[in-house]
Structures are given as structure tokens and as C-alpha cells.
Design an enzyme around this catalytic site. Structure first.
Site, PDB file in Angstrom:
ATOM      1  N   GLU A  90       0.876  -1.162   0.000  1.00 40.48           N
ATOM      2  CA  GLU A  90       0.000   0.000   0.000  1.00 40.48           C
ATOM      3  C   GLU A  90       0.922   1.222   0.000  1.00 40.48           C
ATOM      4  O   GLU A  90       1.803   1.332   0.848  1.00 40.48           O
ATOM      5  CB  GLU A  90      -0.875   0.003   1.260  1.00 40.48           C
ATOM      6  N   ARG A 106       5.412 -12.703   9.658  1.00 38.09           N
ATOM      7  CA  ARG A 106       6.097 -11.422   9.443  1.00 38.09           C
ATOM      8  C   ARG A 106       7.489 -11.486  10.019  1.00 38.09           C
ATOM      9  O   ARG A 106       7.726 -12.197  10.985  1.00 38.09           O
ATOM     10  CB  ARG A 106       5.479 -10.325  10.300  1.00 38.09           C
ATOM     11  N   LYS A 146       4.747   0.696   9.282  1.00 36.48           N
ATOM     12  CA  LYS A 146       4.812   1.984   8.581  1.00 36.48           C
ATOM     13  C   LYS A 146       4.237   3.101   9.432  1.00 36.48           C
ATOM     14  O   LYS A 146       4.712   4.224   9.394  1.00 36.48           O
ATOM     15  CB  LYS A 146       4.049   1.890   7.261  1.00 36.48           C
TER      16      LYS A 146
HETATM   17  P1  ATP Z   1       2.836  -2.092   7.894  1.00 41.26           P
HETATM   18  O1  ATP Z   1       2.178  -2.698   9.087  1.00 41.26           O
HETATM   19  O2  ATP Z   1       4.279  -1.837   8.084  1.00 41.26           O
HETATM   20  O3  ATP Z   1       2.108  -0.911   7.329  1.00 41.26           O
HETATM   21  P2  ATP Z   1       1.595  -3.587   5.873  1.00 41.26           P
HETATM   22  O4  ATP Z   1       1.431  -5.059   5.864  1.00 41.26           O
HETATM   23  O5  ATP Z   1       0.382  -2.786   6.172  1.00 41.26           O
HETATM   24  O6  ATP Z   1       2.796  -3.244   6.817  1.00 41.26           O
HETATM   25  P3  ATP Z   1       1.745  -3.356   3.046  1.00 41.26           P
HETATM   26  O7  ATP Z   1       2.156  -2.220   2.225  1.00 41.26           O
HETATM   27  O8  ATP Z   1       0.313  -3.772   3.029  1.00 41.26           O
HETATM   28  O9  ATP Z   1       2.192  -3.049   4.534  1.00 41.26           O
HETATM   29  O10 ATP Z   1       2.675  -4.608   2.781  1.00 41.26           O
HETATM   30  C1  ATP Z   1       2.960  -5.125   1.506  1.00 41.26           C
HETATM   31  C2  ATP Z   1       3.341  -6.569   1.675  1.00 41.26           C
HETATM   32  O11 ATP Z   1       4.460  -6.692   2.559  1.00 41.26           O
HETATM   33  C3  ATP Z   1       2.214  -7.358   2.280  1.00 41.26           C
HETATM   34  O12 ATP Z   1       2.058  -8.558   1.543  1.00 41.26           O
HETATM   35  C4  ATP Z   1       2.651  -7.615   3.687  1.00 41.26           C
HETATM   36  O13 ATP Z   1       2.136  -8.823   4.156  1.00 41.26           O
HETATM   37  C5  ATP Z   1       4.178  -7.631   3.568  1.00 41.26           C
HETATM   38  N1  ATP Z   1       4.811  -7.237   4.822  1.00 41.26           N
HETATM   39  C6  ATP Z   1       4.617  -6.098   5.523  1.00 41.26           C
HETATM   40  N2  ATP Z   1       5.329  -6.090   6.655  1.00 41.26           N
HETATM   41  C7  ATP Z   1       6.016  -7.265   6.683  1.00 41.26           C
HETATM   42  C8  ATP Z   1       6.933  -7.872   7.600  1.00 41.26           C
HETATM   43  N3  ATP Z   1       7.299  -7.273   8.736  1.00 41.26           N
HETATM   44  N4  ATP Z   1       7.449  -9.084   7.285  1.00 41.26           N
HETATM   45  C9  ATP Z   1       7.099  -9.694   6.137  1.00 41.26           C
HETATM   46  N5  ATP Z   1       6.245  -9.191   5.242  1.00 41.26           N
HETATM   47  C10 ATP Z   1       5.698  -7.996   5.502  1.00 41.26           C
HETATM   48 MG    MG Z   2      -1.297  -3.305   4.893  1.00 41.28          MG
END
Ligand code: ATP
Ligand code: MG
Length: 558
Positions: A35, A263, A273
Site C-alpha cells: 500500500e 512477518r 509503517k
Molecule cells: P505495515 O504494518 O508496516 O504498514 P503492511 O502489511 O500494512 O505493513 P503493506 O504495504 O500492506 O504493509 O505490505 C505489503 C506486503 O508486505 C504485504 O504482503 C505484507 O504482508 C508484507 N509485509 C509487511 N510487513 C512485513 C513484515 N514485517 N514481514 C514480512 N512481510 C511484511
Molecule cells: Mg497493509
């Protein structure tokens, strides 16, 4: 494209099983779906390496797709940085860069299709009421009084939502599934909401936006993704995704299969983020690319290499259960890479002047110094009567085991001579400001006394030609408990000493006009990288990591 050596893992096993069972005969297709609401961090690197790595290993493809369904939080700055970071990591999405917003029309039509099948309805309950009606893990939910509207009425209301007739929050579109389901996600999930907000790509074309849970599985299906690899928190959402695709007639043999993995959580580090944005917006760091940040752009500026991050992602592997990875392992990976690839140079961070009393005043020479034990190469370093050494390499009242310089003691200068401290000069406050040393003029490499047994060897720079440099030394941004967990109130745990700036370091002249991003090992001091703040007359270095490898040591002990 970069090669990944993914260790055998359960996601790969699942893919192989599918192929064996005759599914996905068109080939394997994964995606990385960020995102664009912030910069990517080290956790995303894990997901990128996994998704692109799986595609590569199975001779398939991996898309980049921006899940941009949240207009108020997203920005093109993030879209740009995300692409830069993925490329820098060494991966390519070819011509397959997509946006969920590319599918807004299609998604809208799918929503109408659900309505027509009696599987979605417009609800007038407020957000709070919807929450109240949803029930809990132990109690079933309650049906909304608007749940049994006719298809015609739902269609009419949904079209009027799209036409902008209602204010934000007045109505939503919900899937009609089961308010008594043990899985809360199945209790009539909201799939569209009203938001009179400008979108960074579609502008003001839309005032209703699909929810992530609706847009995400459908975007995957539209793109022909075979394996939707995502993190564990989406496990509970999988039944809804399956219900949605089933309801809209996507074939079970070709539609995406979701597989969840754990994760990445790192000691001493926040990987969210939202929290990283808070650090930036409240000014606790210089920006998203501050070298103390666990963002990919921060790690890049800190001096991490793409190969070291890929290696890290290979080493941590992919598991089904959440765990905490020691940040020392990340540091180990970059240290290993730089140990092999960084040129060695000499730099003195806290200079102490040394005058070699018997070295002729008009003499000047160039001494041969090797650049890298693994790749070879050498350079000349200038040497003459006045040099600088590290303040901490001299002690006036030294303990027995101090094998560096002390009054009357001898030490070897790396790549140069053996010297002996004859006299200590102090200022009025009693501070040591200069050493007078004698130089064994026969002790240069190859000279008659060069093999004399001397316990200590120290680094130095020649006074006349040394370049001045600013050196930034980093410590962890956050204080943690003994296990490396960051407390919930992470702002209160900020380490006040996470940045130390050394303004007047001195460095040998061979690094003159070096480009930002170039790595060096400063002998005995650690690995450093040239910071982009560098100009032709102001050198700036970041320390990447020190030389001591606590991870490798611990691993050796087992
Ligand atoms: P955040 O909580 O940091 O905002 P998010 O999952 O909301 O992370 P996205 O932009 O939706 O952020 O993530 C893109 C991809 O990266 C998704 O498939 C998510 O599952 C993966 N991802 C995000 N954080 C991690 C992590 N700590 N370890 C592994 N994969 C991750
Ligand atoms: Mg997300």
C-alpha cells in the site's frame, strides 16, 4: 535480476504440490502488493525476496501491484520510493506494474454482481453501530435492520452512493454472509465505503472506494495470480476471499491460493509503517532515509548493500510461526559482504599528533598498502615526519596488557615503521596534545629490522595530506528490554545517543572525490560508506557496522 537462493520452505512445497496435482498449468504467478502509504522497510524486503524468489524458482512471474484503495493516506512520493527500493534490491517486475485503482471499474461491477445475486446490501448503520452489531469472539453478531432490502433497492442505493448523493459515512455496501459465523470477518464484511476524497491516480472520479478485503483478492484474481503469499494476520480473511471468488464464479483450479507466512520481527526495531511515519513526522529522525531507520532507503543510506539484504532474507527463511530475529544477524550479513568487498583505508576519528623526531624534515615517501585481502589490489599512502594516530591508541599510564603506544613503548605503524614514544607534550590543562617519537628507519616492510617482534600495530594518517571528514556514528534508535523487544511506548524509548557526529576526523588522501555509496573498511574502526551529503570539499561518512561480529561468534559457540 538478482538471484535468490531460497531455502526449501512450506510455500515452495505448496506450489510444488499444486503443480503435481495439475493446477495452474499456465505457470506460477506471484505479486508484491504494497500500500503506497509509507516507505518500505526491512519486513517488506522479506516479502519482496519471497515473492520474486518464488516466481524465479518456479520459472514464473511476479507483479508489482500498489494496493491503493485508501486515498487519504496515499501519495505518489511513496509510489516512487517503493519502485526505487525494489529495483535497488535487484528485482524487476518487467512491464507488470499495476494498481488496484486500475481495477476500480471492474471492482464496481463485481460489487453490482454481488448485489444482483443477493449477496451484498447497502447498510445505513453508522460505523459505531456496525461495530456494536458485529458481536465478539464468543457472541454472535446481530443482523442489521437494512439487511433484507430488495436487490432493486440495493442497486439503486449503491448507484446513488457512486453518484455522490450521500455524505461520507452515511452508507456502506456489505457482503451478505452470516452474522453468526464464528469468524468475525465473515459477519457481513464491509466492501465499499463513501469517501469524498481525491485519489492520487483517479482524482475525483470516485467518491466510493472498495475496502482492502474486497479489492485485494479480486485484484489478485484479475491479474491471474496463482499464489497470494501474505502475512499471518490475513489467515482469518482467507475464508472471506474464498467466498468472494466462489460467489463471483472464479474457477477453483485457476484462482489464487492464499498462503500465509510469519512477518519479520527484528530486535531493537519497529517494523510498522505507522510507527515509522510517526518517527519522521515528529522529527525524531531526519527523514524516511535516516541511516538509523529500518526502511530500505535508510538501510541503503546506512551502507547496507542489496546483496546483504537478500542474503539476510535467505538466512531467516520462511516460517509459519511468528518469531523475533536478532538484529545482529542483519548486521552480520552486511559485515560479511563488506569484509569481502570493501577496500581498506586508514582514517583517524579522534586525532593525536605525532612528530617523528629523527625522520628528515624534507623527506616524504609513498608506502605500498594492500586494499583488500580477498580481491587484492594496492595503493600508495604518503608518509612523512608528522602523522596523526587515534587518541585512544596512546595511554600515559597504561596497564600491562595495553599493546599500543605508551611512554617509552614501541608500536608498529601499519604499512610503515616501528616507532617509540620518547616524549609526551601537554597543554596548560594537562591534556596530551602531541607525542614525540623516534622512528626505526630500518623497520619498513622488507627492511633489516622489519621482523622485530612488536605486539601492537596501529593505524595512522599523514598530517600534510590527510583529508578532513565528518563521520557519523550510529547506535540503535530505540532502547529495548533485555530480549531486544521494543516497548509499546516506543517514542519514550528513543535512544538519546543514537547519533554521534565526529566533525574533525582525518582520512588518507586516496578517498578523495569518491562517490556517495562507496564502501570502505577504516582499519580497526569498522565499515563506512560515503553519505550523499558529501560535496567536493566536505566528506561525510556513515558507519555501517563495527568490526566485531557478535552473531558469528554466538553461532560458532552453537
Ligand atoms: P505495515 O504494518 O508496516 O504498514 P503492511 O502489511 O500494512 O505493513 P503493506 O504495504 O500492506 O504493509 O505490505 C505489503 C506486503 O508486505 C504485504 O504482503 C505484507 O504482508 C508484507 N509485509 C509487511 N510487513 C512485513 C513484515 N514485517 N514481514 C514480512 N512481510 C511484511
Ligand atoms: Mg497493509
Amino acid at each position: 535480476m538478482a538471484e535468490m537462493n531460497l531455502a526449501p520452505n512450506f510455500v515452495q512445497n505448496a506450489i510444488e504440490e499444486d503443480l503435481k496435482n495439475g493446477k495452474y498449468t499456465e505457470g506460477i504467478h506471484t505479486r508484491f502488493p504494497p500500500e503506497p502509504n509509507g516507505y518500505l522497510h526491512v519486513g517488506h524486503a522479506k516479502s519482496i525476496c519471497l515473492n520474486f524468489g518464488l516466481a524465479e524458482r518456479n520459472h514464473g512471474l511476479c507483479n508489482l501491484r500498489f494496493d491503493d484503495t485508501n486515498p487519504t493516506k496515499e501519495d505518489t512520493e511513496y509510489v516512487d520510493s517503493i519502485q526505487e527500493d525494489i529495483k535497488w534490491l535487484g528485482f524487476s517486475w518487467g512491464d507488470r506494474k499495476f494498481y488496484a485503482s486500475d481495477y476500480f471499474d471492474k471492482l464496481y461491477h463485481y460489487a453490482e454482481e454481488l448485489i444482483c445475486k443477493g449477496l451484498a446490501y447497502v447498510d445505513d448503520l453508522s460505523a459505531e453501530e456496525i461495530k456494536e452489531y458485529r458481536g465478539t469472539l464468543t457472541e454472535p453478531g446481530k443482523e442489521s435492520p437494512y439487511r433484507n432490502r430488495s436487490v432493486q433497492e440495493n442497486l439503486d442505493l449503491f448507484r446513488r452512493m457512486k453518484a455522490g448523493e450521500f455524505p461520507d459515512g452515511a452508507k456502506v455496501l456489505r457482503a451478505k454472509i452470516d452474522m453468526a459465523s464464528p469468524n468475525i470477518v465473515m459477519r457481513d464484511t464491509v466492501i465499499y465505503r463513501i469517501a469524498h476524497a481525491e485519489h492520487h491516480r483517479t482524482g475525483n472520479e470516485w467518491c466510493i472506494y472498495p475496502m482492502y478485503d474486497f479489492a485485494h483478492p479480486l485484484s489478485d484474481a484479475i491479474e491471474g495470480i496463482t499464489h497470494s503469499v501474505c502475512t499471518l494476520e490475513f489467515e482469518d480473511h482467507r475464508p472471506f476471499y474464498d467466498w468472494l471468488l466462489e460467489s463471483l464464479g472464479f474457477d477453483v483450479n485457476t484462482r489464487p491460493r492464499q498462503i500465509e507466512f510469519a512477518r519479520l520481527n527484528l530486535t531493537n526495531t519497529v517494523t510498522s509503517k505507522r510507527k515509522l511515519r510517526q518517527l519522521v513526522e515528529e522529527g525524531h529522525v531526519r527523514g524516511w532515509d535516516d541511516p538509523r531507520m529500518p526502511t530500505i532507503s535508510g538501510l541503503r543510506r546506512r551502507g547496507y548493500t542489496p546483496a546483504s539484504l537478500r542474503k539476510f532474507c535467505e538466512e531467516i527463511g520462511v516460517a509459519k510461526g511468528n518469531s523475533l530475529v536478532d538484529v545482529a544477524m542483519l548486521e552480520h550479513c552486511v559485515r560479511d559482504d563488506l569484509n569481502e568487498n570493501a577496500s581498506r583505508v586508514m582514517a583517524v576519528l579522534h586525532p593525536l599528533k605525532v612528530v617523528l623526531v629523527n625522520y628528515p624534515e624534507d623527506k616524504s615517501e609513498y608506502l605500498l598498502a594492500d586494499n583488500n585481502p580477498m580481491h587484492g589490489g594496492s595503493r600508495f599512502v604518503p608518509f612523512s615526519r608528522e602523522i596523526f594516530i587515534e587518541q585512544e591508541d596512546f595511554m600515559e599510564e597504561a596497564p600491562k596488557k595495553f599493546f599500543r603506544l605508551k611512554p617509552g613503548g614501541e608500536v608498529r605503524l601499519k604499512h610503515a615503521y616501528i616507532i617509540k614514544c620518547e616524549e609526551v607534550i601537554k597543554d596548560e590543562q594537562g591534556q596530551v596534545i602531541e607525542l614525540r617519537c623516534s622512528c626505526d628507519m630500518d623497520s619498513k616492510s622488507g627492511g633489516p629490522t622489519s621482523n622485530r617482534k612488536i605486539k601492537g600495530t596501529i593505524h595512522w594518517v599523514e598530517a600534510k595530506t590527510a583529508l578532513k571528514a565528518e563521520v557519523r556514528l550510529y547506535d540503535y534508535l530505540l532502547e529495548t528490554d533485555a530480549d531486544g523487544n521494543v516497548p509499546a511506548d516506543f517514542i519514550a524509548s528513543l535512544n538519546k545517543k543514537s547519533l554521534e557526529v565526529v566533525k574533525d576526523a582525518l582520512i588518507e588522501p586516496s578517498v578523495k572525490l569518491t562517490a556517495a555509496g562507496t564502501h570502505y573498511q577504516f582499519l580497526r574502526m569498522g565499515y563506512f560508506v560515503v553519505d550523499p551529503d558529501t560535496t567536493p570539499d566536505h566528506l561525510v561518512f556513515n558507519r555501517v557496522v563495527g568490526l566485531r561480529d557478535s552473531w558469528a561468534k554466538a553461532a560458532q559457540k552453537g
